[in-house]
Design an enzyme around this catalytic site. Structure first.
Site, PDB file in Angstrom:
ATOM      1  N   LYS A  67      41.502 -34.765   7.313  1.00 18.77           N
ATOM      2  CA  LYS A  67      41.898 -35.307   8.609  1.00 18.77           C
ATOM      3  C   LYS A  67      41.849 -36.832   8.652  1.00 18.77           C
ATOM      4  O   LYS A  67      42.385 -37.432   9.591  1.00 18.77           O
ATOM      5  CB  LYS A  67      40.990 -34.745   9.713  1.00 18.77           C
ATOM      6  CG  LYS A  67      41.228 -33.289  10.037  1.00 18.77           C
ATOM      7  CD  LYS A  67      40.369 -32.875  11.232  1.00 18.77           C
ATOM      8  CE  LYS A  67      40.570 -31.427  11.603  1.00 18.77           C
ATOM      9  NZ  LYS A  67      39.739 -31.061  12.786  1.00 18.77           N
ATOM     10  N   GLY A  82      35.149 -36.854   5.661  1.00 19.52           N
ATOM     11  CA  GLY A  82      33.835 -37.135   5.099  1.00 19.52           C
ATOM     12  C   GLY A  82      33.420 -38.562   5.429  1.00 19.52           C
ATOM     13  O   GLY A  82      34.247 -39.475   5.406  1.00 19.52           O
ATOM     14  N   GLY A 136      34.445 -36.866  -0.168  1.00 19.98           N
ATOM     15  CA  GLY A 136      35.449 -36.352   0.748  1.00 19.98           C
ATOM     16  C   GLY A 136      36.427 -35.421   0.062  1.00 19.98           C
ATOM     17  O   GLY A 136      36.790 -34.360   0.605  1.00 19.98           O
ATOM     18  N   HIS A 137      36.856 -35.792  -1.143  1.00 20.94           N
ATOM     19  CA  HIS A 137      37.731 -34.909  -1.912  1.00 20.94           C
ATOM     20  C   HIS A 137      37.011 -33.598  -2.260  1.00 20.94           C
ATOM     21  O   HIS A 137      37.603 -32.515  -2.198  1.00 20.94           O
ATOM     22  CB  HIS A 137      38.157 -35.588  -3.225  1.00 20.94           C
ATOM     23  CG  HIS A 137      39.036 -36.780  -3.047  1.00 20.94           C
ATOM     24  ND1 HIS A 137      38.623 -38.049  -3.353  1.00 20.94           N
ATOM     25  CD2 HIS A 137      40.318 -36.900  -2.605  1.00 20.94           C
ATOM     26  CE1 HIS A 137      39.602 -38.902  -3.114  1.00 20.94           C
ATOM     27  NE2 HIS A 137      40.642 -38.233  -2.664  1.00 20.94           N
ATOM     28  N   ASN A 193      40.396 -40.625  -8.523  1.00 16.68           N
ATOM     29  CA  ASN A 193      39.261 -41.455  -8.116  1.00 16.68           C
ATOM     30  C   ASN A 193      38.468 -40.716  -7.034  1.00 16.68           C
ATOM     31  O   ASN A 193      38.230 -41.212  -5.942  1.00 16.68           O
ATOM     32  CB  ASN A 193      39.719 -42.825  -7.613  1.00 16.68           C
ATOM     33  CG  ASN A 193      38.570 -43.809  -7.496  1.00 16.68           C
ATOM     34  OD1 ASN A 193      37.607 -43.749  -8.251  1.00 16.68           O
ATOM     35  ND2 ASN A 193      38.673 -44.714  -6.546  1.00 16.68           N
ATOM     36  N   MET A 209      45.147 -38.323  -5.399  1.00 19.63           N
ATOM     37  CA  MET A 209      45.553 -39.371  -6.326  1.00 19.63           C
ATOM     38  C   MET A 209      44.398 -39.735  -7.268  1.00 19.63           C
ATOM     39  O   MET A 209      44.433 -40.777  -7.928  1.00 19.63           O
ATOM     40  CB  MET A 209      46.043 -40.609  -5.583  1.00 19.63           C
ATOM     41  CG  MET A 209      47.357 -40.386  -4.849  1.00 19.63           C
ATOM     42  SD  MET A 209      48.278 -41.887  -4.493  1.00 19.63           S
ATOM     43  CE  MET A 209      47.126 -42.780  -3.462  1.00 19.63           C
ATOM     44  N   LEU A 226      35.016 -41.912   4.149  1.00 23.82           N
ATOM     45  CA  LEU A 226      35.082 -42.010   2.695  1.00 23.82           C
ATOM     46  C   LEU A 226      36.528 -42.213   2.256  1.00 23.82           C
ATOM     47  O   LEU A 226      37.445 -41.549   2.730  1.00 23.82           O
ATOM     48  CB  LEU A 226      34.509 -40.749   2.061  1.00 23.82           C
ATOM     49  CG  LEU A 226      33.048 -40.435   2.388  1.00 23.82           C
ATOM     50  CD1 LEU A 226      32.611 -39.152   1.695  1.00 23.82           C
ATOM     51  CD2 LEU A 226      32.144 -41.595   1.996  1.00 23.82           C
ATOM     52  N   SER A 227      36.722 -43.147   1.330  1.00 21.10           N
ATOM     53  CA  SER A 227      38.052 -43.469   0.825  1.00 21.10           C
ATOM     54  C   SER A 227      37.914 -44.115  -0.537  1.00 21.10           C
ATOM     55  O   SER A 227      36.968 -44.876  -0.788  1.00 21.10           O
ATOM     56  CB  SER A 227      38.761 -44.436   1.778  1.00 21.10           C
ATOM     57  OG  SER A 227      39.952 -44.942   1.199  1.00 21.10           O
TER      58      SER A 227
END
Length: 282
Positions: free
Chosen positions: A145, A173, A32-33, A28, A26, A181-182
């Site tokens: 995950k 991550g 982690g991405h 941003n 999505m 991470l988020s």
């Protein structure tokens, strides 16, 4: 790097792209991405990253309107990672009839864990991912995950609907202090950010106690939730489940996952830890 805003443009490019790996996001984007992107690159000839804030997976009163939209920054990061194509459609391109009359309806798991407090969320996730699978026609799709329940539902959907796509899970991550991470971490105030690693710490304590032989799963769940509550969290759940099926864990299960969701102020965080026990010690 190509940036496609239309389905027709992406499909025309796909015909000559070889082995393609998809990373649905999505936007941003954070580290982690990018870890998902690197794993996708390792496994394919070309990586497609989709960037689309999917209205269908947001409930009433959730953060759809304020969810960060940072397309330029995201594409800059992806260019640096060697991504072949970005698919960034607007809402009308992906949902031309405004409403989505035909949806993917996951099984009862969609109403458990996060689904108990986010009704319809996983229907929206499964529907948009199925659309992306159909549009991109990837050979591989990488999912983090951290969204463990989402991963389980996507795996089940891909198997039951015969998508010829390898679903690749990628480890969560984390920041140096353990926080998963988020994109939503940006909502945390400075004081909330200092407390945020408590969620991972609570799960780590459960994992440690299970590894040491504790099998009173209800007590472990309750103690962790109580500790978080005393520290100012609003706890949605802390649960120990079977790692593969996400059914309620039983003594004798060797592969477990501890999952939690809780709020600090207005920010809802999720996390999980997998536990793999030696069957000889169960």
């Amino acid at each position: 790097m190509y940036i496609f805003h239309t389905i027709s443009g992406l499909r025309a490019w796909r015909k000559t792209a070889g082995i393609v790996a998809l990373v649905p996001t999505m936007g941003n984007l954070h580290e982690g991405h990018l870890a998902l992107v690197r794993e996708a690159r390792r496994r394919s000839d070309a990586v497609v990253v989709s960037i689309f804030v999917n209205r269908l997976q947001f409930g009433q009163g959730e953060d759809f309107d304020r969810y960060p939209r940072t397309l330029q920054e995201d594409t800059d990061k992806l260019h640096g990672e060697g991504v072949a194509a970005v698919f960034a459609p607007d809402e009308h391109e992906l949902y031309p009839h405004v409403s989505q009359d035909y949806n993917i309806e996951p099984p009862h798991l969609q109403n458990e864990l996060c689904g108990r407090v986010r009704p319809g969320h996983f229907r929206g996730v499964a529907t948009v991912v199925a659309k992306l699978f159909n549009i991109v026609q990837p050979d591989i799709a990488c999912f983090g995950k951290k969204d463990y329940q989402q991963l389980a539902i996507i795996r089940g959907m891909a198997a039951d609907l015969n998508f010829n796509i390898e679903i690749v899970p990628v480890d969560t991550g984390r920041a140096d202090d353990g926080l998963a991470l988020s994109s939503r971490n940006a909502y945390l105030s400075e004081s909330e950010r200092e407390k945020a690693p408590q969620l991972y710490a609570a799960l780590s304590r459960i994992a440690e106690q299970i590894q040491m032989g504790s099998r009173d799963y209800v007590r472990l769940e309750t103690d962790a939730a109580d500790t978080l509550h005393r520290n100012g969290w609003q706890v949605d759940y802390v649960e120990i489940r079977h790692a593969d099926t996400l059914t309620v864990a039983h003594v004798g299960d060797a592969d477990l996952v501890v999952l939690a969701a809780a709020r600090l102020g207005k920010t809802r965080l999720i996390d999980n830890i997998e536990i793999h026990l030696d069957k000889k010690t169960i």
